[in-house]
Design a protein around this motif. Sequence first.
Motif, PDB file in Angstrom:
ATOM      1  N   ILE A  43       0.844  -1.200   0.000  1.00 44.77           N
ATOM      2  CA  ILE A  43       0.000   0.000   0.000  1.00 44.77           C
ATOM      3  C   ILE A  43       0.876   1.245   0.000  1.00 44.77           C
ATOM      4  O   ILE A  43       0.599   2.212  -0.729  1.00 44.77           O
ATOM      5  CB  ILE A  43      -0.960  -0.017   1.208  1.00 44.77           C
ATOM      6  CG1 ILE A  43      -1.992  -1.132   1.041  1.00 44.77           C
ATOM      7  CG2 ILE A  43      -1.652   1.328   1.373  1.00 44.77           C
ATOM      8  CD1 ILE A  43      -2.828  -1.375   2.266  1.00 44.77           C
ATOM      9  N   SER A  44       1.945   1.237   0.773  1.00 43.89           N
ATOM     10  CA  SER A  44       2.851   2.383   0.818  1.00 43.89           C
ATOM     11  C   SER A  44       3.483   2.631  -0.542  1.00 43.89           C
ATOM     12  O   SER A  44       3.647   3.775  -0.965  1.00 43.89           O
ATOM     13  CB  SER A  44       3.956   2.151   1.853  1.00 43.89           C
ATOM     14  OG  SER A  44       3.402   2.067   3.140  1.00 43.89           O
ATOM     15  N   ILE A  46       2.186   1.795  -3.486  1.00 45.82           N
ATOM     16  CA  ILE A  46       1.163   2.233  -4.438  1.00 45.82           C
ATOM     17  C   ILE A  46       0.814   3.705  -4.225  1.00 45.82           C
ATOM     18  O   ILE A  46       0.740   4.491  -5.177  1.00 45.82           O
ATOM     19  CB  ILE A  46      -0.097   1.346  -4.327  1.00 45.82           C
ATOM     20  CG1 ILE A  46       0.214  -0.062  -4.824  1.00 45.82           C
ATOM     21  CG2 ILE A  46      -1.256   1.943  -5.112  1.00 45.82           C
ATOM     22  CD1 ILE A  46      -0.878  -1.081  -4.543  1.00 45.82           C
ATOM     23  N   PHE A  47       0.603   4.120  -2.973  1.00 49.42           N
ATOM     24  CA  PHE A  47       0.184   5.487  -2.685  1.00 49.42           C
ATOM     25  C   PHE A  47       1.363   6.420  -2.410  1.00 49.42           C
ATOM     26  O   PHE A  47       1.169   7.590  -2.147  1.00 49.42           O
ATOM     27  CB  PHE A  47      -0.782   5.513  -1.494  1.00 49.42           C
ATOM     28  CG  PHE A  47      -2.133   4.972  -1.819  1.00 49.42           C
ATOM     29  CD1 PHE A  47      -3.051   5.741  -2.511  1.00 49.42           C
ATOM     30  CD2 PHE A  47      -2.492   3.678  -1.455  1.00 49.42           C
ATOM     31  CE1 PHE A  47      -4.299   5.246  -2.821  1.00 49.42           C
ATOM     32  CE2 PHE A  47      -3.740   3.180  -1.758  1.00 49.42           C
ATOM     33  CZ  PHE A  47      -4.648   3.966  -2.447  1.00 49.42           C
ATOM     34  N   ASN A  48       2.590   5.894  -2.462  1.00 53.68           N
ATOM     35  CA  ASN A  48       3.790   6.690  -2.222  1.00 53.68           C
ATOM     36  C   ASN A  48       3.690   7.438  -0.893  1.00 53.68           C
ATOM     37  O   ASN A  48       3.936   8.632  -0.819  1.00 53.68           O
ATOM     38  CB  ASN A  48       4.048   7.648  -3.386  1.00 53.68           C
ATOM     39  CG  ASN A  48       5.456   8.207  -3.363  1.00 53.68           C
ATOM     40  OD1 ASN A  48       6.343   7.617  -2.748  1.00 53.68           O
ATOM     41  ND2 ASN A  48       5.661   9.321  -4.029  1.00 53.68           N
ATOM     42  N   LEU A  52      -1.433   5.873   5.186  1.00 53.99           N
ATOM     43  CA  LEU A  52      -2.557   6.589   4.573  1.00 53.99           C
ATOM     44  C   LEU A  52      -3.216   7.566   5.537  1.00 53.99           C
ATOM     45  O   LEU A  52      -4.045   8.374   5.123  1.00 53.99           O
ATOM     46  CB  LEU A  52      -3.606   5.590   4.069  1.00 53.99           C
ATOM     47  CG  LEU A  52      -3.244   4.810   2.821  1.00 53.99           C
ATOM     48  CD1 LEU A  52      -4.354   3.828   2.498  1.00 53.99           C
ATOM     49  CD2 LEU A  52      -2.990   5.716   1.655  1.00 53.99           C
ATOM     50  N   ALA A  55      -2.280  10.916   4.320  1.00 54.65           N
ATOM     51  CA  ALA A  55      -2.113  11.075   2.878  1.00 54.65           C
ATOM     52  C   ALA A  55      -3.254  11.867   2.255  1.00 54.65           C
ATOM     53  O   ALA A  55      -3.017  12.752   1.431  1.00 54.65           O
ATOM     54  CB  ALA A  55      -1.998   9.712   2.215  1.00 54.65           C
ATOM     55  N   LEU A  56      -4.457  11.577   2.591  1.00 55.15           N
ATOM     56  CA  LEU A  56      -5.621  12.237   1.980  1.00 55.15           C
ATOM     57  C   LEU A  56      -6.355  13.045   3.044  1.00 55.15           C
ATOM     58  O   LEU A  56      -7.185  12.518   3.766  1.00 55.15           O
ATOM     59  CB  LEU A  56      -6.547  11.192   1.349  1.00 55.15           C
ATOM     60  CG  LEU A  56      -5.935  10.310   0.266  1.00 55.15           C
ATOM     61  CD1 LEU A  56      -6.896   9.191  -0.093  1.00 55.15           C
ATOM     62  CD2 LEU A  56      -5.591  11.115  -0.964  1.00 55.15           C
ATOM     63  N   GLY A  73      -7.890   9.532   4.198  1.00 56.23           N
ATOM     64  CA  GLY A  73      -6.841   8.515   4.126  1.00 56.23           C
ATOM     65  C   GLY A  73      -6.903   7.550   5.280  1.00 56.23           C
ATOM     66  O   GLY A  73      -6.664   6.350   5.120  1.00 56.23           O
TER      67      GLY A  73
END
Length: 149
Positions: A43-44, A46-48, A52, A55-56, A73
């Motif tokens: 997951i890290s 993929i979402f850089n 999460l 992140a969002l 996120g």
Amino acid sequence: MLKGFRDFIMRGNVIDLAVAVVIGAAFTAVVTAIVTGIINPLISAIFNAKSLDHALRVPITGIGGQKSEILFGSVIGAIISFLAVAAVVYFVMVLPMNHFKARLDARKKAGAPDEPPAPTDIELLAEIRDLLKAQQAAAGSQSQQPPQL
């Protein structure tokens, strides 16, 4: 009072439940290791992002000028984590057990001979009728013979 408690503890389902709790606690370590060691790094990547949780974010301002954030996120991370744990439990525990039970049932079916179908009510009644007729005929033939000395 103590007899009732002893009976409660010695019931099979209480022992089974205790074993399930212990096995579940031990299995938690396996699931956590798979999720944190394999799923979270994917997951890290993929979402850089390392996590999460931050992140969002959507910043919002409240009625009194109070600033806050909506952490989408964090919610998405919790959902992904739940799905990862559910997938690990399904593929590591449920699916192999279902295959094992299916193979066990197939072996039992192959080893057990087919049972003949049970007779219907009409067949049973006809059999009873025939037995009664045979008894009456036997009783009638005994009464017609002279007694033997």
